[in-house]
Design an enzyme around this catalytic site. Structure first.
Site, short mmCIF file in Angstrom:
data_model
loop_
_atom_site.label_atom_id
_atom_site.label_comp_id
_atom_site.label_asym_id
_atom_site.label_seq_id
_atom_site.Cartn_x
_atom_site.Cartn_y
_atom_site.Cartn_z
N ASP A 39 0.83 -1.19 0.00
CA ASP A 39 0.00 0.00 0.00
C ASP A 39 0.87 1.25 0.00
O ASP A 39 1.71 1.43 0.88
CB ASP A 39 -0.87 0.00 1.27
CG ASP A 39 -1.82 1.17 1.32
OD1 ASP A 39 -2.84 1.12 0.61
OD2 ASP A 39 -1.54 2.15 2.04
N TYR A 61 2.62 9.76 0.44
CA TYR A 61 3.57 9.08 1.33
C TYR A 61 5.01 9.28 0.86
O TYR A 61 5.95 9.08 1.63
CB TYR A 61 3.32 7.57 1.40
CG TYR A 61 1.97 7.14 1.91
CD1 TYR A 61 1.10 8.02 2.54
CD2 TYR A 61 1.55 5.82 1.76
CE1 TYR A 61 -0.14 7.61 2.99
CE2 TYR A 61 0.31 5.39 2.22
CZ TYR A 61 -0.53 6.30 2.82
OH TYR A 61 -1.76 5.88 3.27
N LYS A 90 -2.83 5.97 -4.24
CA LYS A 90 -4.00 6.81 -3.94
C LYS A 90 -3.89 8.20 -4.55
O LYS A 90 -2.79 8.77 -4.61
CB LYS A 90 -4.17 6.94 -2.42
CG LYS A 90 -4.14 5.60 -1.69
CD LYS A 90 -4.45 5.70 -0.22
CE LYS A 90 -4.10 4.39 0.48
NZ LYS A 90 -2.70 4.32 0.93
N HIS A 107 -8.01 9.17 -1.92
CA HIS A 107 -7.41 9.05 -0.58
C HIS A 107 -8.35 9.55 0.53
O HIS A 107 -8.48 8.90 1.57
CB HIS A 107 -6.08 9.82 -0.56
CG HIS A 107 -5.12 9.34 0.47
ND1 HIS A 107 -3.76 9.41 0.33
CD2 HIS A 107 -5.31 8.79 1.69
CE1 HIS A 107 -3.16 8.92 1.39
NE2 HIS A 107 -4.09 8.54 2.24
N1 LIG Z 1 -5.90 5.48 3.68
C1 LIG Z 1 -5.44 6.21 4.67
O1 LIG Z 1 -5.88 7.35 4.91
C2 LIG Z 1 -4.37 5.64 5.56
C3 LIG Z 1 -4.12 6.22 6.82
C4 LIG Z 1 -3.13 5.66 7.63
C5 LIG Z 1 -2.41 4.56 7.18
N2 LIG Z 1 -2.64 4.03 5.95
C6 LIG Z 1 -1.87 2.85 5.47
O2 LIG Z 1 -1.84 1.88 6.49
C7 LIG Z 1 -0.49 1.55 6.83
C8 LIG Z 1 -0.39 1.18 8.29
O3 LIG Z 1 -0.83 2.25 9.11
P1 LIG Z 1 -0.10 2.73 10.43
O4 LIG Z 1 1.37 2.67 10.27
O5 LIG Z 1 -0.69 4.03 10.79
O6 LIG Z 1 -0.59 1.67 11.52
P2 LIG Z 1 -0.15 0.21 12.03
O7 LIG Z 1 0.31 -0.63 10.90
O8 LIG Z 1 -1.27 -0.24 12.89
O9 LIG Z 1 1.08 0.51 13.00
C9 LIG Z 1 2.38 0.71 12.55
C10 LIG Z 1 3.28 1.02 13.76
O10 LIG Z 1 3.33 -0.10 14.63
C11 LIG Z 1 4.65 -0.61 14.75
N3 LIG Z 1 4.54 -2.07 14.65
C12 LIG Z 1 4.41 -2.82 13.53
N4 LIG Z 1 4.31 -4.12 13.84
C13 LIG Z 1 4.35 -4.21 15.18
C14 LIG Z 1 4.29 -5.29 16.08
N5 LIG Z 1 4.19 -6.53 15.65
N6 LIG Z 1 4.37 -5.01 17.42
C15 LIG Z 1 4.51 -3.73 17.87
N7 LIG Z 1 4.57 -2.65 17.04
C16 LIG Z 1 4.50 -2.89 15.71
C17 LIG Z 1 5.44 0.01 13.61
O11 LIG Z 1 6.77 0.27 13.96
P3 LIG Z 1 8.05 -0.48 13.24
O12 LIG Z 1 8.06 -0.08 11.81
O13 LIG Z 1 9.19 0.07 14.01
O14 LIG Z 1 7.83 -1.95 13.44
C18 LIG Z 1 4.70 1.34 13.38
O15 LIG Z 1 5.18 2.33 14.26
C19 LIG Z 1 0.32 2.79 6.41
O16 LIG Z 1 1.68 2.50 6.18
C20 LIG Z 1 -0.40 3.17 5.14
O17 LIG Z 1 0.06 2.35 4.07
C21 LIG Z 1 -3.64 4.53 5.15
#
Ligand SMILES: NC(=O)c1ccc[n+]([C@@H]2O[C@H](COP(=O)([O-])OP(=O)(O)OC[C@H]3O[C@@H](n4cnc5c(N)ncnc54)[C@H](OP(=O)(O)O)[C@@H]3O)[C@@H](O)[C@H]2O)c1
Length: 315
Positions: free
Chosen positions: A47, A52, A81, A112
């Site tokens: 994604d 980004y 997006k 988005h």
């Molecule tokens: N459409 C939208 O508006 C939108 C909005 C937000 C996000 N997104 C997409 O969704 C993706 C994920 O979102 P997100 O990064 O906000 O949330 P997430 O995946 O729930 O959380 C990521 C965070 O958690 C940590 N992490 C990952 N695996 C872990 C584990 N097993 N145990 C503990 N911590 C862990 C990561 O750090 P480390 O990297 O250090 O492991 C990072 O800081 C984004 O990269 C993006 O592609 C889309």
């Protein structure tokens, strides 16, 4: 179709475990290496988004993996997006994303956010003067054109309420294949998932762990006692429980980690099986929307004066 995949209304399949590529401390090298490693581990769904900045790193990692014989392009699912400043011309915006990615098509192209900014707004947090009126009919016509031109295999939206989806369905010639929204055990999207099931729209879950470690995220989900006790029972980690819960609900989960150990841990969620008791217990958790979109609210230029208006009171 395998059990860890879902079928879109286009007929194409999407792997339920997705890999997020957004990092606020963006670094090309780190992102590219993490994605290449992810492909080696078995991740097949990535994604990204123009905003980004990760499209070039994703494209490079995929091209390298293909030339190293790890995978074919047909077996990688790539989402990008349309940023809110590009609503006036989705076709040109997607051409630009494809150039960034070095790809001929993306598997999925999403609107988005349901907001429209002035053309210069190439940053995530808009100023008051950056908002324009949203013309969803014009935006969606541009998205449909992207599909007709073969620049993408499916089109969809992100951060839409069921009310906005219903409005879109009222005039769309091509229905959205996906709505990508925040979803995790503390924001379960029951109403959205029911609506989307009725209209054959696949739900994709961003922030499936609640974004622990991100300034916009929280550790609420992975520290919740219900999640901890289910993890203990199955001898797995809280993150694996949260991810598996999403996949068992039939949604694709987009989890971001650039850390090898946590990437492996998250990949392991595929092999977990939660039982009915676990699923019922998760339904008892309090609900909290973590990414509220406060930056899209103002009382002068934004179409949304309040958070409730942005989400059509589905918050
Ligand atoms: N459409 C939208 O508006 C939108 C909005 C937000 C996000 N997104 C997409 O969704 C993706 C994920 O979102 P997100 O990064 O906000 O949330 P997430 O995946 O729930 O959380 C990521 C965070 O958690 C940590 N992490 C990952 N695996 C872990 C584990 N097993 N145990 C503990 N911590 C862990 C990561 O750090 P480390 O990297 O250090 O492991 C990072 O800081 C984004 O990269 C993006 O592609 C889309």
């Amino acid at each position: 179709m395998k059990s860890n995949q879902a079928r879109l209304n286009t007929g194409n399949v999407v792997p339920l475990l997705g890999f997020g590529t957004y990092s606020c401390t963006y670094d090309y090298e780190t992102t590219q290496k993490a994605i290449y490693m992810a492909i080696k581990m078995g991740y097949r769904h990535f994604d990204t988004a123009k905003i980004y900045g990760s499209e070039p790193a994703l494209g490079k990692a995929v091209r390298e993996a293909i030339s190293d014989g790890l995978v074919d392009r047909e077996h990688i699912f790539v989402t990008s997006k349309l940023w809110s400043s590009d609503h006036h011309d989705p076709v040109s915006a997607l051409h630009h994303s494809l150039q960034n990615l070095g790809m001929e098509y993306v598997d999925l192209y999403l609107v988005h956010w349901p907001v429209r900014f002035k053309k210069w707004t190439d940053y995530p947090i808009p100023n008051e003067e950056d908002f324009e009126d949203l013309d969803l009919k014009a935006t969606w016509a541009g998205m449909e054109k992207c599909l007709q031109l073969g620049l993408c295999k499916a089109i969809g939206v992100s951060n839409f309420s069921t009310k906005k989806l219903q409005y879109l369905l009222d005039f769309a010639s091509i229905y959205p294949a996906v709505n990508q929204v925040e979803m995790h055990p503390m924001w379960r999207q029951n109403k959205m998932r029911k609506f989307c099931e009725d209209y054959k729209i696949h739900v994709s879950a961003y922030m499936p762990l609640g974004g622990p470690g991100n300034f916009w995220g929280s550790t609420f989900v992975i520290k919740d006692p219900i999640i901890l006790s289910i993890a203990k029972k199955h001898k797995v980690t809280p993150a694996q429980v949260a991810l598996r819960w999403g996949m068992q609900k039939g949604v694709s989960v987009i989890v971001k980690s650039f850390n090898e150990g946590r990437m492996r841990e998250n990949y392991g969620a595929i092999n977990l099986k939660l039982d009915d008791n676990d699923m019922v217990n998760i339904e008892k958790m309090v609900e909290i929307k973590i990414m509220r979109g406060d930056h899209l609210i103002n009382t002068t230029t934004s179409p949304y004066r309040t958070i409730e208006q942005l989400w059509d009171y589905e918050i």
